[in-house]
Design a protein around this motif. Structure first.
Motif, mmCIF file in Angstrom:
data_model
loop_
_atom_site.group_PDB
_atom_site.id
_atom_site.type_symbol
_atom_site.label_atom_id
_atom_site.label_comp_id
_atom_site.label_asym_id
_atom_site.label_seq_id
_atom_site.Cartn_x
_atom_site.Cartn_y
_atom_site.Cartn_z
ATOM 1 N N VAL A 11 8.125 -1.661 6.468
ATOM 2 C CA VAL A 11 8.263 -0.468 5.628
ATOM 3 C C VAL A 11 9.651 -0.505 5.000
ATOM 4 O O VAL A 11 10.655 -0.404 5.715
ATOM 5 N N PRO A 12 9.749 -0.662 3.684
ATOM 6 C CA PRO A 12 11.067 -0.581 3.046
ATOM 7 C C PRO A 12 11.718 0.774 3.311
ATOM 8 O O PRO A 12 11.033 1.795 3.430
ATOM 9 N N THR A 13 13.008 0.762 3.410
ATOM 10 C CA THR A 13 13.746 1.977 3.765
ATOM 11 C C THR A 13 13.498 3.093 2.762
ATOM 12 O O THR A 13 13.513 2.875 1.542
ATOM 13 N N VAL B 236 0.850 -1.183 0.000
ATOM 14 C CA VAL B 236 0.000 0.000 0.000
ATOM 15 C C VAL B 236 0.889 1.238 0.000
ATOM 16 O O VAL B 236 1.791 1.354 0.833
ATOM 17 N N GLN B 237 0.613 2.138 -0.950
ATOM 18 C CA GLN B 237 1.311 3.424 -0.937
ATOM 19 C C GLN B 237 0.520 4.386 -0.054
ATOM 20 O O GLN B 237 -0.630 4.712 -0.333
ATOM 21 N N VAL B 238 1.138 4.826 1.014
ATOM 22 C CA VAL B 238 0.466 5.692 1.981
ATOM 23 C C VAL B 238 0.490 7.127 1.475
ATOM 24 O O VAL B 238 1.515 7.614 0.989
ATOM 25 N N LYS B 239 -0.685 7.798 1.582
ATOM 26 C CA LYS B 239 -0.801 9.185 1.141
ATOM 27 C C LYS B 239 -1.265 10.047 2.315
ATOM 28 O O LYS B 239 -1.806 9.544 3.302
ATOM 29 N N GLU C 293 -3.126 3.877 -1.596
ATOM 30 C CA GLU C 293 -3.485 3.151 -2.809
ATOM 31 C C GLU C 293 -2.815 1.786 -2.779
ATOM 32 O O GLU C 293 -1.622 1.664 -2.448
ATOM 33 N N VAL C 294 -3.568 0.784 -3.113
ATOM 34 C CA VAL C 294 -3.016 -0.577 -3.176
ATOM 35 C C VAL C 294 -2.243 -0.703 -4.487
ATOM 36 O O VAL C 294 -2.827 -0.731 -5.567
ATOM 37 N N ILE C 295 -0.939 -0.747 -4.383
ATOM 38 C CA ILE C 295 -0.115 -0.850 -5.595
ATOM 39 C C ILE C 295 0.247 -2.301 -5.915
ATOM 40 O O ILE C 295 0.744 -2.587 -7.008
ATOM 41 N N GLN C 296 0.023 -3.206 -4.974
ATOM 42 C CA GLN C 296 0.232 -4.634 -5.240
ATOM 43 C C GLN C 296 -0.774 -5.416 -4.423
ATOM 44 O O GLN C 296 -0.658 -5.517 -3.205
ATOM 45 N N THR D 11 10.847 4.805 1.958
ATOM 46 C CA THR D 11 9.658 4.721 1.109
ATOM 47 C C THR D 11 8.428 5.056 1.937
ATOM 48 O O THR D 11 8.486 5.123 3.169
ATOM 49 N N GLN D 12 7.317 5.321 1.245
ATOM 50 C CA GLN D 12 6.007 5.479 1.878
ATOM 51 C C GLN D 12 5.136 4.277 1.519
ATOM 52 O O GLN D 12 3.967 4.409 1.180
ATOM 53 N N ILE D 13 5.783 3.094 1.578
ATOM 54 C CA ILE D 13 5.108 1.847 1.213
ATOM 55 C C ILE D 13 4.968 0.977 2.461
ATOM 56 O O ILE D 13 5.922 0.760 3.205
ATOM 57 N N LEU D 14 3.738 0.505 2.661
ATOM 58 C CA LEU D 14 3.481 -0.494 3.696
ATOM 59 C C LEU D 14 3.377 -1.867 3.046
ATOM 60 O O LEU D 14 2.608 -2.050 2.094
ATOM 61 N N GLU D 15 4.163 -2.827 3.552
ATOM 62 C CA GLU D 15 4.060 -4.209 3.093
ATOM 63 C C GLU D 15 3.314 -4.993 4.164
ATOM 64 O O GLU D 15 3.827 -5.238 5.260
#
Length: 563
Positions: A118-120, A59-62, A228-231, A122-126
């Motif tokens: 959270v990858p380093t 998920v891309q956090v906004k 937004e769900v990117i994957q 990034t604003q991505i939640l896995e």
């Protein structure tokens, strides 16, 4: 008496890399065994575990609103990824996910299967979810992803509603103030100061009310977009746990570490002598020679005389090395009588005495070998001689020294005095002045007198002899003599003022050194007992046990025993 020549190994060695590598090389089988057990156990446990599948959604956090996202402000200042990670793994989100899944599992149970990272930079939640069923894993990851987004929307909606309520309350308050000012303006004379002031206040309040109403209107235009769900969550095809390769690799590392620890522990607990250097350190005297291990010498009762039978072999050369060192130490003429002793039986004491006597005789030295092991005599057997007359016969007055001297065949400069019949009081005989006189007589007519004694830790016979001779030569077996036994023998010899001139490290295997697989033999006490002399089965002809010299008086007067 001669002082021992300092050996190169008498100083305490400093531990270095070579020492550690040598330990690892010698203990390699222990290390490999421990490592193999660790890897096998880890893999067995790994393969018995239930396979676990993990599905991951990204998920891309906004920021909470599009308006904020479009502002010229770094996203990192609007969103805290650590906070978002904690929200995604919170109980509130787990409750929403449980409702979506329609499962009986509690939110706490679901959280145990959840992983959020959270990858380093990034604003991505896995968001990952694990389950033995691949489909359940994908459903869980999708449910938590949607629950996180729904929770963020719900959180933002509640926040906006709270703002709207706050603005409405302020508008209501301003409207009340506006009504009061309007009443004042209506009551005042037109154009009067009261009317002008009231009108000015009305304009201010009207403007503020309009501003708050515009803010409420703007709230309705906000587009909530928390992420937004990117994957989307995928259907895993292979288990994420257990990872057999990883488990095996970790077990290999741990097994090697444990193996090395076991190797050094065994090294520490091993009481065998650590090579020539260790032998010298414990003995406190130099090693005069290292006698190599010979595979054909398997039977301890077998007599070996390589100085005669195999003069070109390694053992014969080792005994010649002992001879060379003794000749150097005896250059002043004060080292003639030498006792050969060992901590326990079967360590090569008598073999060393016999071969040393032959080696000295081969160097044109007049040598007399004396068997003072009165309990288990073996020296005469090396030369195929009888034992019916010997030291005990001379000490008890049953025979003269002239009768006891024998001539071994093939060694012209060697004479032998056997032990004689086994007595009932060997220690008393060896403690007597008659033995002192016997040794003094032999010393007068020989360059060297080699005395074979009983083991020092078994009986006291050898310790009784030690102060009566010029020097003591200690023999230790590389495969069986323990450090404790050698140290104890040294202490005993020092207590009786025995002069340790050096040692012979016997039965040394360069390939296996001190690390034989055979267990230590039982300790010496109780293994060395009286044994009646075996019937002599050897023919005693001329040259084999031949009496040397005409009479005792003539022997010590003219040295005719060497003619």
């Amino acid at each position: 008496m001669n002082e021992p020549i300092p050996g190169p190994g008498l100083a305490e060695p400093s531990a270095d890399l070579r020492t550690y590598l040598a330990v690892l090389r010698r203990r390699k089988w222990s290390i490999l065994a421990v490592t193999a057990v660790a890897v096998a156990s880890a893999l067995a446990f790994s393969f018995r575990q239930t396979p676990i599948y993990t599905s991951v959604a990204k998920v891309q956090v906004k920021p909470p609103t599009v308006n904020q996202y479009l502002q010229n402000v770094p996203v990192s200042t609007l969103v805290s990824m650590d906070t978002e990670r904690q929200i995604a793994s919170s109980a509130k989100v787990a409750e929403l996910a449980a409702e979506t899944l329609g499962t009986d599992r509690s939110p706490e149970d679901l959280l145990e299967s959840l992983s959020v990272s959270v990858p380093t930079n990034t604003q991505i939640l896995e968001i990952g979810f694990s389950d033995p069923d691949p489909a359940a894993a994908r459903a869980g990851a999708a449910a938590f992803t949607q629950a996180y987004l729904d929770f963020k929307v719900q959180q933002a909606t509640e926040a906006f509603a709270a703002v709207e309520r706050s603005l409405s309350a302020k508008i209501k308050e301003l409207q009340q103030q506006l009504a009061v000012q309007q009443e004042k303006a209506a009551a005042a004379e037109p154009g009067s100061p009261e009317q002008v002031a009231a009108q000015a206040e009305i304009d201010v309040l009207t403007a503020r009310i309009a501003t708050y109403e515009n803010r409420i209107s703007d709230l309705g235009l906000i587009d909530l977009d928390p992420g937004e769900v990117i994957q989307p969550a995928d259907l895993p095809t292979s288990p994420s746990s257990p990872n057999h390769v990883l488990n095996g690799g970790l077990a290999l590392v741990v097994g090697l570490a444990l193996g090395v620890g076991v190797a050094f522990l065994r090294e520490r607990l091993d009481d065998r002598i650590a090579g020539r250097q260790g032998f010298e350190e414990i003995l406190g005297a130099p090693t005069l020679a290292v006698v190599p291990h010979v595979k054909s010498w398997r039977k301890r009762d077998r007599t070996e005389l390589p100085a005669l039978s195999n003069p070109d072999g390694g053992p014969a050369e080792a005994y010649r090395t002992v001879r060379t060192n003794l000749l150097f130490m005896a250059r002043d003429g004060d080292l003639k009588t030498i006792a050969v002793i060992s901590p326990g039986p079967g360590e090569g004491k008598t073999t060393t005495a016999a071969n040393l006597a032959v080696s000295l005789a081969q160097a044109d030295k007049r040598v007399i070998a004396v068997s003072c092991d009165l309990r288990k005599p073996r020296l005469h057997r090396f030369f195929n001689l009888a034992n019916d007359i010997g030291v005990t016969s001379v000490l008890t007055g049953k025979a003269t020294l002239n009768d006891a001297i024998l001539r071994p065949v093939g060694v012209p400069m060697l004479r032998l005095v056997a032990s004689g019949p086994v007595p009932h009081n060997p220690s008393e005989l060896l403690s007597s002045e008659r033995l002192d006189q016997l040794l003094a007589q032999l010393r007068q007519v020989a360059d060297f007198v080699i005395v074979d004694t009983a083991p020092g830790l078994t009986v006291s016979d050898g310790l009784v002899l030690a102060p009566k001779v010029d020097g003591v030569l200690v023999v230790a077996d590389a495969g069986s003599t323990s450090r404790a036994a050698l140290r104890q023998l040294r202490e005993h010899l020092e207590q009786v003022s025995g002069n340790i001139i050096g040692g012979v490290f016997n039965n040394f295997d360069p390939d296996r050194a001190r690390y034989y697989e055979a267990a230590y033999p039982a300790y010496y006490y109780g293994r060395y007992r009286y044994r009646a002399e075996e019937p002599d089965r050897r023919p005693r002809g001329r040259g084999e046990g031949e009496v040397a010299g005409p009479s005792s008086e003539e022997v010590w007067r003219s040295e005719d025993i060497w003619t």
